[in-house]
Write an enzyme that holds these catalytic residues in place. Structure first.
Site: not given
Ligand SMILES: *Cc1c(COP(=O)(O)O)cnc(C)c1O
Length: 548
Positions: A165
């Site tokens: 993120k």
């Molecule tokens: C948010 C997240 C995901 C999923 O990503 P999306 O864009 O919501 O599909 C997968 N792995 C981690 C560690 C995340 O923080």
């Protein structure tokens, strides 16, 4: 001459005042012009056909008449009535990929983002990029590739909160404050976010003490890892609030969406000099920065001789809200040679079922897994793909989404399903995920986190099923240090007696990877946030926090 000049001036001031009003009050008027430039709808056909410099405008997936510029879409976060902003076209990445293989992450970011965010000036965008992708990341590569178990792991966890993120949330505050300035917004921006664990901390870190902003994060009190929770509740910054809800992630996300669509709340906020925006992956300002690292990964594979420019690759993405994989899809639309999008789910396998049957069905048990950031039954960003395969038909999409919210299910048409042939859905059970962590550690001495292990498991299944040996990039979305207990339990049992921080030290010994600063920071940090509320009290809590 005179009258047309007067008209232009009039349009500009009207647009400016509309911007403030619209973003704040969520009225039903639409802006479809931007100050000082011509309406793209006015371009003649000849210009349209060949002109990739044409401005990219963003329209709602639920209302074709709600059209805004990139900066306005970032400011609003969500379109009216729950729609999401989508680009009206994706310009070609008309830069030689081999040439790009010699560029830095920042330069690649500029090439990609400038094509999507066309109303930002070069200076504005470069400022945002330079402020975001700096020493907050623990490697100058920003997103390095590591080869293991027959694939290239694109490590997206080198930012300040050690999950992917950060890739978007380190730049979103800059994009948002630049957008506010461009659109003459006077209100403070209040970021309202629902998190399954990682978005919350990354958004808090990005927005803490940013002037003109406040941030409120809701997380499922019993649905995140202990380290994720500790990271959030120790967040500093006078403009930050963190609230645990009695409910799951979907409850938190629904509560936030309802507040965005609440006209009375928006009115009260505006009167107090505030307006909402979203840091969730429904904000186009999250998706566009995520396109960058797929292009970057591809060009690094050129640089290290794994592929030559033009070769196709596959990508595997551990998926929750469908934002990360959608960014890869948009990168392909821009011209990046990607053959297959392998969508990996954990035991909450709504997407696996959807790609197999064409029916999206959220009516099922919500399972808490060791990959909590993927514990999601409503993948919000899938709506953008549904809109696309429905032939950019907002009306049709709106009907599907109405069915989803009223019945919890909808089925796409066979014609739409045919357009999903580039996607492959797979899922991993808890046992398989743990076994993969152990296997890759034993084989390659490489420790991956639980989310990445879901992707690695699905990739192994995909190869076994198809024999497709195309060069593959796996999105590695979190540091194993963020999910230490699950990772250590997978590698060796008998951890029950150990504290989380003892396990962190054990993981360092075993992996040889330095403990990230983000972990060191929370070892002794005091808890600064302890608000907990029921899922039905989210609005009341927001009003309390904002003194409304
Ligand atoms: C948010 C997240 C995901 C999923 O990503 P999306 O864009 O919501 O599909 C997968 N792995 C981690 C560690 C995340 O923080």
């Amino acid at each position: 001459m005179k009258s047309s000049a007067a008209k232009v001036k009039n349009d500009v001031s009207e647009t400016v005042s509309n911007v403030k009003k619209e973003v704040a009050v969520v009225t039903t008027t639409h802006y479809n012009k931007k100050p000082g430039k011509s309406d793209p709808a006015m371009l003649n056909d000849q210009q349209k056909g060949k002109n990739d410099n044409m401005e990219v405008m963003y329209s709602s997936t639920r209302n074709k008449d709600e059209v805004v510029t990139a900066s306005q879409a970032i400011l609003k976060g969500l379109a009216e009535n729950g729609g999401l902003f989508v680009p009206d076209h994706i310009p070609a990445l008309d830069v030689d990929l081999t040439e790009m293989s010699r560029m830095s992450y920042r330069d690649v970011a500029y090439e990609v983002m400038s094509r999507m965010l066309t109303d930002f000036t070069e200076e504005e965008l470069k400022n945002c990029i330079e402020s975001a992708y700096d020493s907050k990341f623990d490697t100058p590569e920003i997103a390095p590739l590591t080869k293991a178990n027959g694939a290239s792991y694109l490590e997206l966890f080198h930012g300040s909160t050690i999950a992917f993120k950060d890739m978007a949330l380190s730049i979103l505050p800059y994009l948002l404050t630049t957008a506010a300035k461009k659109n003459h917004v006077k209100n403070d921006i209040v970021i309202l976010t629902a998190t399954s664990g990682d978005t919350g901390k990354a958004a808090l870190a990005g927005f803490a003490d940013v002037p003109g902003t406040k941030i409120i994060v809701f997380y499922p009190k019993n649905g995140v890892s202990p380290i994720q929770e500790k990271q959030m509740v120790t967040q500093k910054g006078a403009n930050t609030s963190v609230v645990g809800i009695i409910g799951n992630f979907d409850d938190a996300q629904t509560g936030v969406k309802n507040m965005f669509n609440d006209a009375k709340l928006a009115e009260d906020m505006d009167a107090a000099g505030m307006q909402f925006s979203s840091a969730n992956s429904i904000n186009i300002g999250r998706l566009v920065p995520q396109m960058v690292y797929y292009v970057y990964a591809y060009t690094r594979l050129i640089a290290d001789g794994t592929i030559t420019a033009g070769d196709k690759i596959n990508v595997v993405v551990p998926t929750g809200n469908f934002g990360n994989i959608l960014a890869a899809y948009y990168a392909k639309e821009m011209g990046l040679p990607i053959a297959k999008f392998i969508c990996a789910s954990n035991e909450n396998k709504v997407l696996f079922d959807f790609f197999r049957t064409g029916e999206y069905d959220r009516n099922r048990e919500f399972i808490l897994t060791s990959s909590p950031s993927m514990d999601i039954l409503i993948s919000s960003n899938l709506e953008r793909l549904i809109y696309k395969i429905a032939g950019n038909d907002a009306e049709q999409n709106r009907i599907f989404m109405k069915e989803l919210s009223e019945q919890g299910t909808y089925s796409i048409t066979p014609e739409m399903k045919e357009k999903l042939s580039e996607f492959y859905g797979g899922y991993a059970t808890e046992e398989e995920t743990a076994a993969t962590i152990r296997k890759i550690y034993e084989k390659d001495n490489y420790v991956i986190d639980t989310h990445t292990a879901v992707a690695a498991t699905v990739y192994d299944k995909y190869v076994a099923e198809t024999n497709d040996l195309t060069v593959t990039v796996i999105a590695s979305t979190a540091s194993p240090y963020k999910f230490t207990r699950s990772v250590m339990n997978a590698i060796d049992s008998a951890n029950d007696e150990k504290t989380d921080f003892e396990l962190i030290d054990a993981l360092q010994e075993l992996s040889g990877v330095k403990i990230p600063q983000a972990i060191e920071d929370i070892r002794s940090a005091p808890v600064l946030h302890d608000t907990v509320c029921d899922k039905s009290e989210m609005e009341k809590t927001v009003r309390d926090i904002l003194h409304l």
